[in-house]
Design an enzyme around this catalytic site. Structure first.
Site, PDB file in Angstrom:
ATOM      1  N   ASN A 150       0.850  -1.200   0.000  1.00 46.13           N
ATOM      2  CA  ASN A 150       0.000   0.000   0.000  1.00 46.13           C
ATOM      3  C   ASN A 150       0.881   1.245   0.000  1.00 46.13           C
ATOM      4  O   ASN A 150       1.857   1.304   0.737  1.00 46.13           O
ATOM      5  CB  ASN A 150      -0.934   0.003   1.212  1.00 46.13           C
ATOM      6  N   GLU A 248       8.500   0.942  10.661  1.00 46.72           N
ATOM      7  CA  GLU A 248       7.185   1.599  10.614  1.00 46.72           C
ATOM      8  C   GLU A 248       6.155   0.499  10.436  1.00 46.72           C
ATOM      9  O   GLU A 248       6.031  -0.054   9.350  1.00 46.72           O
ATOM     10  CB  GLU A 248       7.108   2.578   9.433  1.00 46.72           C
ATOM     11  N   CYS A 282      -1.945   2.435   7.297  1.00 43.92           N
ATOM     12  CA  CYS A 282      -1.392   2.068   8.608  1.00 43.92           C
ATOM     13  C   CYS A 282      -1.994   2.933   9.712  1.00 43.92           C
ATOM     14  O   CYS A 282      -2.108   2.496  10.839  1.00 43.92           O
ATOM     15  CB  CYS A 282       0.121   2.172   8.594  1.00 43.92           C
ATOM     16  N   GLU A 457       9.932   8.554  10.291  1.00 45.83           N
ATOM     17  CA  GLU A 457      10.146   8.974   8.907  1.00 45.83           C
ATOM     18  C   GLU A 457       9.584  10.373   8.768  1.00 45.83           C
ATOM     19  O   GLU A 457       8.698  10.776   9.514  1.00 45.83           O
ATOM     20  CB  GLU A 457       9.474   7.982   7.956  1.00 45.83           C
TER      21      GLU A 457
HETATM   22  P1  NDP Z   1       4.299  -7.412   5.356  1.00 43.38           P
HETATM   23  O1  NDP Z   1       4.934  -7.195   6.661  1.00 43.38           O
HETATM   24  O2  NDP Z   1       3.740  -8.741   5.032  1.00 43.38           O
HETATM   25  O3  NDP Z   1       5.361  -7.099   4.172  1.00 43.38           O
HETATM   26  C1  NDP Z   1       6.111  -5.931   4.119  1.00 43.38           C
HETATM   27  C2  NDP Z   1       7.332  -6.150   3.243  1.00 43.38           C
HETATM   28  O4  NDP Z   1       8.216  -7.077   3.856  1.00 43.38           O
HETATM   29  C3  NDP Z   1       7.006  -6.737   1.876  1.00 43.38           C
HETATM   30  O5  NDP Z   1       7.871  -6.186   0.904  1.00 43.38           O
HETATM   31  C4  NDP Z   1       7.306  -8.208   2.100  1.00 43.38           C
HETATM   32  O6  NDP Z   1       7.562  -8.916   0.917  1.00 43.38           O
HETATM   33  C5  NDP Z   1       8.537  -8.115   2.958  1.00 43.38           C
HETATM   34  N1  NDP Z   1       8.852  -9.342   3.676  1.00 43.38           N
HETATM   35  C6  NDP Z   1       8.046 -10.398   3.943  1.00 43.38           C
HETATM   36  N2  NDP Z   1       8.717 -11.335   4.650  1.00 43.38           N
HETATM   37  C7  NDP Z   1       9.964 -10.859   4.834  1.00 43.38           C
HETATM   38  C8  NDP Z   1      11.122 -11.362   5.501  1.00 43.38           C
HETATM   39  N3  NDP Z   1      11.130 -12.555   6.103  1.00 43.38           N
HETATM   40  N4  NDP Z   1      12.232 -10.596   5.515  1.00 43.38           N
HETATM   41  C9  NDP Z   1      12.238  -9.386   4.930  1.00 43.38           C
HETATM   42  N5  NDP Z   1      11.182  -8.870   4.255  1.00 43.38           N
HETATM   43  C10 NDP Z   1      10.056  -9.595   4.220  1.00 43.38           C
HETATM   44  O7  NDP Z   1       3.230  -6.279   5.223  1.00 43.38           O
HETATM   45  P2  NDP Z   1       2.019  -6.178   4.201  1.00 43.38           P
HETATM   46  O8  NDP Z   1       2.537  -6.237   2.806  1.00 43.38           O
HETATM   47  O9  NDP Z   1       0.965  -7.122   4.600  1.00 43.38           O
HETATM   48  O10 NDP Z   1       1.567  -4.659   4.497  1.00 43.38           O
HETATM   49  C11 NDP Z   1       0.685  -4.343   5.471  1.00 43.38           C
HETATM   50  C12 NDP Z   1       1.377  -3.937   6.758  1.00 43.38           C
HETATM   51  O11 NDP Z   1       2.205  -2.786   6.581  1.00 43.38           O
HETATM   52  C13 NDP Z   1       0.334  -3.509   7.783  1.00 43.38           C
HETATM   53  O12 NDP Z   1       0.639  -4.027   9.052  1.00 43.38           O
HETATM   54  C14 NDP Z   1       0.447  -2.001   7.788  1.00 43.38           C
HETATM   55  O13 NDP Z   1      -0.026  -1.395   8.928  1.00 43.38           O
HETATM   56  C15 NDP Z   1       1.911  -1.803   7.579  1.00 43.38           C
HETATM   57  N6  NDP Z   1       2.150  -0.431   7.131  1.00 43.38           N
HETATM   58  C16 NDP Z   1       2.744   0.471   8.008  1.00 43.38           C
HETATM   59  C17 NDP Z   1       2.931   1.798   7.649  1.00 43.38           C
HETATM   60  C18 NDP Z   1       3.630   2.759   8.562  1.00 43.38           C
HETATM   61  O14 NDP Z   1       4.195   3.723   8.066  1.00 43.38           O
HETATM   62  N7  NDP Z   1       3.622   2.596   9.868  1.00 43.38           N
HETATM   63  C19 NDP Z   1       2.476   2.291   6.356  1.00 43.38           C
HETATM   64  C20 NDP Z   1       1.864   1.290   5.530  1.00 43.38           C
HETATM   65  C21 NDP Z   1       1.731  -0.023   5.929  1.00 43.38           C
HETATM   66  P3  NDP Z   1       6.343  -9.724   0.231  1.00 43.38           P
HETATM   67  O15 NDP Z   1       5.329  -8.707  -0.137  1.00 43.38           O
HETATM   68  O16 NDP Z   1       6.979 -10.368  -0.919  1.00 43.38           O
HETATM   69  O17 NDP Z   1       5.838 -10.709   1.268  1.00 43.38           O
END
Ligand code: NDP
Length: 488
Positions: A150, A248, A282, A457
Site C-alpha cells: 500500500n 514503521e 497504517c 520517517e
Molecule cells: P508485510 O509485513 O507482510 O510485508 C512488508 C514487506 O516485507 C514486503 O515487501 C514483504 O515482501 C517483505 N517481507 C516479507 N517477509 C519478509 C522477511 N522474512 N524478511 C524481509 N522482508 C520480508 O506487510 P504487508 O505487505 O501485509 O503490508 C501491510 C502492513 O504494513 C500492515 O501491518 C500495515 O499497517 C503496515 N504499514 C505500516 C505503515 C507505517 O508507516 N507505519 C504504512 C503502511 C503499511 P512480500 O510482499 O513479498 O511478502
C-alpha cells in the site's frame, strides 16, 4: 501482457523468473513481475556497496546530491499520471488518492533535496586547550529499504529521500503484491542521473528476497515498513550483522469523539480515517471511541455517509472505495468479522463481501461495545472496517485508547482545549491529531511506539537516522605528547 524489470547497477534486467501480478479490480493477471532471488539480491547489494565509496557518488558534494533529488522530484511530478495509473492497476488503490498522493510524493523528494546540505556536524567547545574537536555526520552505508504494497511510492520516498540526502546507497525491495509503480520508479531514478548502483530496485518474495536482503553482511541499515510479525524476522536478520533498523509498522488507532465535538466534521474525518484507501492505511482510525451521549447521533451520521460512498472500479476518478489489494486481505477480513460476531459484536452496516469479480468489500461498521475482545477491535484488519465502543468519561476513553500493543496514531475530537491537552499528554501514540485526521507532511515526523515500530520517517530526524557520527580530534600544539601512560 506488460512485463517489468529489475533495476540493478544502472541497468534494467530480468530476475530469476517471473511472477504474475493480479488486477484487484478483476482478480485477473494483468502483468508479469521479475522475481529477485539470492543472486539478484547479492548483485544489487554489491552494486550499492561499490557505489557507496566510488568517486561518482562519494565524491559529490551534499549540494550536488540535493540537485539529483530535485531532478528526481521533477521527474516524479511529470510522470505522476503514469505512476498513479500503475499503482491503481496493480494494487487497486483508487486513482483519486494515488493521483493526489503521487503529486505530494514529489514534495518529499524536494524536502530532502533541500536538506542534503544542511545535515551538519558540530564544533565542540572541548575542555582541552590544545585540541580542536568536531563531529562529522557521515552516511551509514548501504540501506535496505523494504516496503509493503500500500502506498509504495510514498513509503519509498520517505526512505530514499533521507537516505540519498545523507549520502547512502539503497536497495529498495517492492512488495510481491503490486510492485509495478516501484519498478517504474527505476526509470525515473535512471533519468535523474544518479550514478549506477546508488539506487537499485528489486521485487520478489519475502522469504527468498526480503530475508536474503536483511541478512546481507554489506547492509548497514534496514528501513522497513510492514507488519509487526515480518518486522520481527527483519530484526532477527539485522542482528546477524548488527545492522540498525527503523520500523514503521501497523496500528489499531483510536479515534475519540467527545460529546462536545463538531459531529459533522468528526464524521468526515472518521470516514477519511477508515474508508479512504479502502481502509488499507497504517494510520487507519479503526477503533471509534464515542462518548455515550452522542453515540446514536454520531453513528447515524456515519451510517448515512457510509451508505453514500461510491464503490466502483478504482481507475474511475469518482470512485471512493475500490477493491482490497489481495484476496488474502479480503478473506482475512471476512474471518475476523465472523469471529467478532461470535464474540458478541453487532454489524451496524456492511459486513459481507460484494458479489462479482475483484476483491471488493464494503464500508463496514461494527458495534463492539459488548465484545471487548473481538478480533475487529484487537487486530489490525487493514480494510474498511470500523469498530465502535462507547465510553462515559474521559478516563475511560483514555484507558480504552491505550488498551492495545499498537501505538501509531490517535485522533481526538473535542472543543475543550484543556481536555485536548490532557489527552495529547497521555495517549500512547507516535502521532496525535486533534480535530483532524490522516494529515501528513514531509516536515512532520511520522512513526509509532510499541508494536507500531520505532524510528521516525519525515522531518530532519529521519535524515539523521541514515548517518553516523564521526568525532575528530586535532591537536594544535607542537610540544611533544605529555605522559603517554595517562589517557588525556
Ligand atoms: P508485510 O509485513 O507482510 O510485508 C512488508 C514487506 O516485507 C514486503 O515487501 C514483504 O515482501 C517483505 N517481507 C516479507 N517477509 C519478509 C522477511 N522474512 N524478511 C524481509 N522482508 C520480508 O506487510 P504487508 O505487505 O501485509 O503490508 C501491510 C502492513 O504494513 C500492515 O501491518 C500495515 O499497517 C503496515 N504499514 C505500516 C505503515 C507505517 O508507516 N507505519 C504504512 C503502511 C503499511 P512480500 O510482499 O513479498 O511478502
Amino acid at each position: 501482457m506488460e512485463r517489468f524489470q529489475l533495476y540493478i547497477n544502472g541497468e534494467f534486467v530480468d530476475g530469476a523468473g517471473w511472477f504474475d501480478s493480479l488486477d484487484p479490480a478483476s482478480g485477473r493477471v494483468w502483468a508479469q513481475m521479475p522475481e529477485a532471488r539470492e543472486t539478484e539480491v547479492n548483485r544489487a547489494v554489491d552494486a550499492a556497496h561499490a557505489a557507496f565509496s566510488a568517486p561518482a557518488w562519494a565524491g559529490l558534494t551534499a549540494t550536488a546530491r540535493g540537485k539529483l533529488l530535485y531532478r528526481l522530484a521533477d521527474l516524479v511530478q511529470e510522470a505522476a499520471p503514469r505512476l498513479a495509473a500503475l499503482e491503481t492497476r496493480d494494487t487497486g488503490k483508487v486513482i483519486r488518492e494515488t493521483s493526489a498522493q503521487i503529486a505530494y510524493v514529489a514534495e518529499y523528494y524536494r524536502y530532502y533535496a533541500g536538506l542534503a546540505d544542511k545535515i551538519e556536524g558540530a564544533h565542540l567547545p572541548i575542555d582541552k586547550p590544545d585540541m580542536e574537536v568536531w563531529t562529522r555526520r557521515e552516511p551509514v552505508g548501504v540501506v535496505a529499504a523494504i516496503v509493503p504494497w500500500n502506498s509504495q511510492l510514498f513509503l519509498s520516498a520517505v526512505k530514499l529521500g533521507p537516505a540519498l540526502a545523507a549520502g547512502c546507497t539503497v536497495v529498495l525491495k517492492a512488495s510481491e503484491d503490486g510492485p509495478a509503480p516501484l519498478l517504474e520508479l527505476g526509470r525515473l531514478v535512471d533519468k535523474a542521473g544518479f550514478p549506477a548502483g546508488v539506487v537499485n530496485i528489486i521485487s520478489g518474495f519475502g522469504a527468498q528476497c526480503g530475508a536474503v536482503l536483511t541478512r546481507h553482511r554489506k547492509v548497514a541499515h534496514i528501513a522497513f515498513t510492514g507488519g509487526p510479525e515480518t518486522a520481527a524476522h527483519v530484526v532477527r536478520g539485522a542482528a546477524e550483522n548488527l545492522a540498525t533498523t527503523s520500523l514503521e509498522l501497523g496500528g489499531k488507532s483510536p479515534f475519540i469523539v467527545f460529546d462536545d465535538a463538531d459531529l459533522d466534521s468528526a464524521a468526515n474525518a472518521q470516514i477519511s480515517g477508515i474508508f479512504a484507501a479502502t481502509g488499507q492505511s497504517c494510520v487507519a482510525g479503526s477503533r471509534l471511541l464515542v462518548q455515550q451521549g452522542v453515540k446514536d447521533r454520531f453513528l447515524a451520521i456515519l451510517r448515512d455517509k457510509a451508505a453514500a460512498i461510491r464503490i466502483a472500479a478504482p481507475d474511475d476518478m469518482t470512485t471512493e472505495v475500490g477493491p482490497l489489494c489481495t484476496a488474502r486481505q479480503r478473506d482475512g477480513i471476512i474471518a475476523a468479522i465472523r469471529a467478532s460476531i461470535d464474540a458478541g459484536a453487532k454489524v451496524i452496516t456492511g459486513g459481507q463481501p460484494l458479489a462479482g469479480d475483484g476483491f471488493y468489500f464494503p464500508p463496514t461498521i461494527m458495534d463492539c461495545t459488548d465484545a471487548p475482545d473481538a478480533d475487529c477491535l484487537r487486530k489490525e484488519l487493514f480494510g474498511p472496517v470500523l469498530s465502535v465502543v462507547a465510553f462515559e468519561t474521559e478516563e475511560q476513553a483514555l484507558q480504552l485508547a491505550n488498551d492495545t500493543q499498537y501505538g501509531l496514531a490517535a485522533g481526538v475530537f473535542t472543543k475543550d482545549l484543556t481536555r485536548a491537552h490532557r489527552m495529547i499528554r497521555q495517549l500512547r501514540a507516535g502521532i496525535v491529531w486533534v480535530n483532524t485526521y490522516r494529515a501528513v507532511s514531509p516536515i512532520a515526523p511520522f512513526g509509532g511506539v510499541g508494536l507500531s515500530g520505532q524510528g521516525r520517517e519525515g522531518g530532519l530526524a529521519a535524515a539523521l537516522d541514515y548517518t553516523t557520527v564521526k568525532t575528530v580530534w586535532l591537536r594544535t600544539s607542537d610540544d611533544p605528547i605529555p605522559d603517554p601512560f595517562i589517557m588525556r
